[in-house]
Design a protein around this motif. Structure first.
Motif, PDB file in Angstrom:
ATOM      1  N   PHE A  20       0.851  -1.181   0.000  1.00 11.62           N
ATOM      2  CA  PHE A  20       0.000   0.000   0.000  1.00 11.62           C
ATOM      3  C   PHE A  20       0.886   1.231   0.000  1.00 11.62           C
ATOM      4  N   GLY A  21       0.674   2.111  -0.947  1.00  9.97           N
ATOM      5  CA  GLY A  21       1.390   3.377  -1.024  1.00  9.97           C
ATOM      6  C   GLY A  21       0.443   4.439  -1.557  1.00  9.97           C
ATOM      7  N   TYR A  22       0.403   5.567  -0.916  1.00 10.73           N
ATOM      8  CA  TYR A  22      -0.516   6.643  -1.277  1.00 10.73           C
ATOM      9  C   TYR A  22      -1.946   6.115  -1.371  1.00 10.73           C
ATOM     10  N   ALA A  23      -2.376   5.494  -0.289  1.00  9.19           N
ATOM     11  CA  ALA A  23      -3.742   4.974  -0.171  1.00  9.19           C
ATOM     12  C   ALA A  23      -4.476   5.765   0.911  1.00  9.19           C
ATOM     13  N   VAL A  24      -5.751   6.016   0.674  1.00 11.75           N
ATOM     14  CA  VAL A  24      -6.628   6.637   1.668  1.00 11.75           C
ATOM     15  C   VAL A  24      -7.640   5.575   2.042  1.00 11.75           C
TER      16      VAL A  24
END
Length: 143
Positions: A131-135
């Protein structure tokens, strides 16, 4: 709008579409999903989903996934959530109008809250998941 994604032969791909004036404005996804990529032009409305260990799923940057009430995902194959700073990947409640608009077409009748949808369970076989740059909003399974 309803579409069913299938793992048979060529994976389904949705691109360049618009959904308006429906009961739910998005692509509903339930069952076993065998990726590989979900484009960011439509909201994905997720029910209970399983990603088997022989397949992966990689939503494109900017993809919005809105979960149905109590929906949970079982992730046995890689789930690669690689958004960007400018285009994060959003995992949220169907009631969340701040991302992707009023997908459930109820105006301000419903409001999102913690526990609106269940969980993401990432198994030991999904070691390549990231997960990277997940909201991630309004999950937590209040059951």
């Amino acid at each position: 709008m309803r579409a069913r994604l299938s793992s048979r032969r060529t994976p389904s791909r949705f691109s360049g579409n618009v959904a308006t004036d429906n009961a739910t404005n998005g692509v509903k996804v339930t069952g076993t999903v065998a990726g590989p990529t979900w484009d960011a032009d439509l909201v994905y409305v997720a029910g209970a989903v399983t990603i088997p260990n022989s397949f992966s799923l990689a939503p494109a940057p900017g993809t919005i996934i809105k979960f149905l009430a109590t929906a949970s995902w079982t992730v046995s194959g890689p789930l690669v959530v690689d958004g960007t700073e400018a285009s994060p990947i959003v995992l949220t409640s169907l009631k969340d109008d701040t991302h992707g608009g009023d997908t459930n077409n109820d105006a301000a009748t419903s409001a999102p809250a913690a526990g609106d949808w269940g969980s993401l369970t990432v198994s030991a076989t999904a070691t390549a998941s990231r997960f990277g740059y997940a909201v991630i909003r309004y999950g937590g399974d209040r059951r």
